[in-house]
Design an enzyme around this catalytic site. Structure first.
Site: not given
Length: 577
Positions: A96, A393, A413, A435
């Site tokens: 991530r 995604t 994203e 996010d």
């Protein structure tokens, strides 16, 4: 049987589609399911050359970065779940994106007020440190058999030779015209006179082919250090805007890139009606939320109920799980998440008591998992929050002849990420930092080095110690409900995995209304009308997710399953003997 007839029609329609992609395939040997035929064929090329599932997954992912660039690519990050058949264990690789070192809890505020989400996205401020290439490197180095140079060859070929723009590529590009139009590098790649490239246009991306070559030659350092890293930092800090366009800028440094690390994490383990489930741990909220919702549903005998009542319970269990997910789950390296309590079967029984078998009760409040923690953690009891989370995604899944499995979800994203193509490099940068919650107190506020909460949910299911199925999807926070509903459809409602994946989706994320799809004409259908009698109401979006999965059959065959209609239809291929 009405729903089975509908699903059969959907699958038949897909089988007759113009580009002959096959959404379901069964056979012996390796198998792959992605949303792109070129990506599925790239994986199969690597499998046929002797590579394993990890090698094939990276090859497919790199090719998706060419054919599905508005959803994923080397400018983003993701979560890869690997089952090692030799070791009989599941590994997760968290790559991530992380917040650059300059980030603070108020980075998305101006004069004490939150910046509008839409204003934050198409900027350098929204870009997190990309993790994809580091994640691929960890996977290949630890569990693969091939080099970067080998697995990137199919993607390089597709980028150089090009492909004709299909309707779905054009649709997403059209949605991004305003965002892409802000940046010179992006406009020159994806627009023609300010408009999306027309259907049928031959699209080539030689800059991305060269980027892949640099990674193939220089390895992971070829991306995170040197000229390529300098290009990324420059694009973030001085975005390549058109004359007269002003956007917020970032303050990323070369050290932010050089210091980026992927994490190997223990998966979330849970069980559901005889299946052992492995989900993605924090900073993904998917593994916890799916496990909690299924634990709640385990208190009801769905198979003995009318289908409508079972679906009502699915929606209510999802509502409760999201109330907890929104309040408690974030990056576990920065916050003490009550993981044990949220995964507790006893806690799920307590939550299940709040469900009315015949009536939807609207928004739920978060529960109190702390008495079920069995430790001395100090509770943080924030109010639940649900920031905007784009639904864009991609997910792929691969297995090989040895029985290794990869379920992989990765992203940039929003559709088109930040909208910034790194000049001369051919890939879009993410907007993953949006996010985070833009203000607190909340576990998911921005902090330097922190990973924003995600919903990505690659999932593996086992029965009697053997692989049973894999499932995953794109879709922002709808990923969680897509995976959960597919499992309920398959395990409880008796659908094949292909039927379960193709069925109309209902996403209840503790909102006033349940989100459903206009693509499958859900509103007004008998299924919708039956649920309305329970008090459910709907809000429509065009489609929810674009899932892919594998089913490991009792006769030793494997069935690869992709979308028949969503996202233009997917591609499932099984290796020939």
């Amino acid at each position: 049987m009405q729903h089975r007839a509908l699903l059969s029609a959907i699958l038949m329609t897909a089988a007759l589609a113009a580009w002959a992609k096959q959404p379901v395939a069964t056979g012996h040997g390796g198998a792959v399911a992605t949303i792109s035929d070129q990506a599925s064929r790239a994986a199969m090329e690597i499998l046929d050359a002797g590579g394993n599932a990890v090698d094939a997954a990276v090859a497919a992912a790199a090719t998706l970065g060419v054919t599905d660039p508005f959803s994923c690519g080397v400018g983003g990050g993701g979560f890869m779940m690997i089952y090692s058949a030799k070791d009989k264990r599941v590994i997760t690789i968290d790559h991530r994106e992380t917040a650059p070192a300059y980030f603070s809890p108020t980075v998305f505020q101006k004069n004490g007020k939150e910046i509008e989400w839409d204003d934050a996205v198409p900027t350098g401020l929204s870009v997190g440190v990309p993790g994809t290439v580091r994640g691929w490197n960890e996977a290949l180095t630890r569990y693969g058999t091939m080099s970067f140079a080998q697995v990137l060859k199919p993607g390089i070929r597709v980028a150089e030779q090009g492909f004709k723009v299909e309707p779905n590529f054009n649709r997403i590009n059209t949605l991004n015209e305003a965002k892409f139009g802000r940046f010179e590098s992006t406009s020159s790649l994806y627009l023609k006179e300010g408009k999306a490239l027309p259907v049928g246009t031959l699209f080539r991306n030689p800059d991305l082919a060269n980027t892949y070559r640099e990674i193939g030659k220089g390895g992971v350092k070829g991306f995170y250090e040197g000229a390529l890293a300098q290009s990324i930092v420059k694009a973030v800090n001085t975005p390549p805007t058109k004359a007269g366009v002003t956007v917020l800028t970032g303050q990323m440094t070369l050290n932010d890139l050089k210091d980026y690390e992927a994490r190997l994490r223990q998966p979330i383990r849970s069980s559901y009606r005889g299946y052992e489930l492995y989900g993605m741990p924090m900073p993904s909220s998917g593994g916890i939320a799916i496990a909690e919702a299924l634990n709640i549903l385990e208190n009801f005998d769905l198979k003995s109920m009318p289908r409508t009542q079972a679906e009502h319970l699915y929606l209510e269990a999802s509502r409760l799980a999201f109330a907890d997910r929104n309040a408690y789950v974030a990056d576990g390296e920065y916050i003490d998440v009550p993981r044990v309590g949220l995964l507790s079967k006893e806690y799920a029984r307590e939550r299940a008591r709040q469900i009315d078998l015949k009536t939807a009760h609207g928004k739920a409040t978060q529960g109190d998992p702390y008495p079920f923690q069995n430790d001395l953690s100090v509770p943080l009891r924030p109010q639940p929050a649900l920031a905007a989370e784009p639904a864009h995604t991609t997910h792929l899944t691969v297995t090989d002849r040895e029985g290794n499995i990869v379920a992989y979800t990765f992203t940039i994203e929003d559709w088109g990420g930040s909208g910034i193509v790194v000049p001369g490099r051919g890939f879009l940068l993410n907007n993953e930092m949006t996010d985070f919650e833009f203000s607190g107190p909340h576990p998911n506020v921005p902090e330097a080095g922190k990973r924003p909460r995600s919903s990505m949910s690659p999932t593996l299911a086992f029965k009697n110690g053997k692989p049973a199925f894999s499932i995953g999807s794109p879709g922002g926070s709808t990923i969680i409900t897509t995976v959960m509903q597919t499992i309920v459809n398959h395990v409880d409602l008796g659908m094949s995995l292909g039927e379960a994946l193709a069925a109309p989706r209902m996403s209840q994320r503790n909102g006033d209304k349940t989100e459903v799809e206009s693509l499958l004409k859900f509103v007004g259908s008998p299924q919708a009308q039956a649920l309305e009698a329970y008090g459910h109401t709907w809000s429509e979006t065009d489609e929810i997710g674009a899932a892919n999965g594998l089913r490991f059959n009792d006769d030793g065959t494997v069935t690869a399953v992709s979308e028949p209609l969503r996202h233009g239809g997917g591609s499932a291929i099984v290796q020939k003997q």
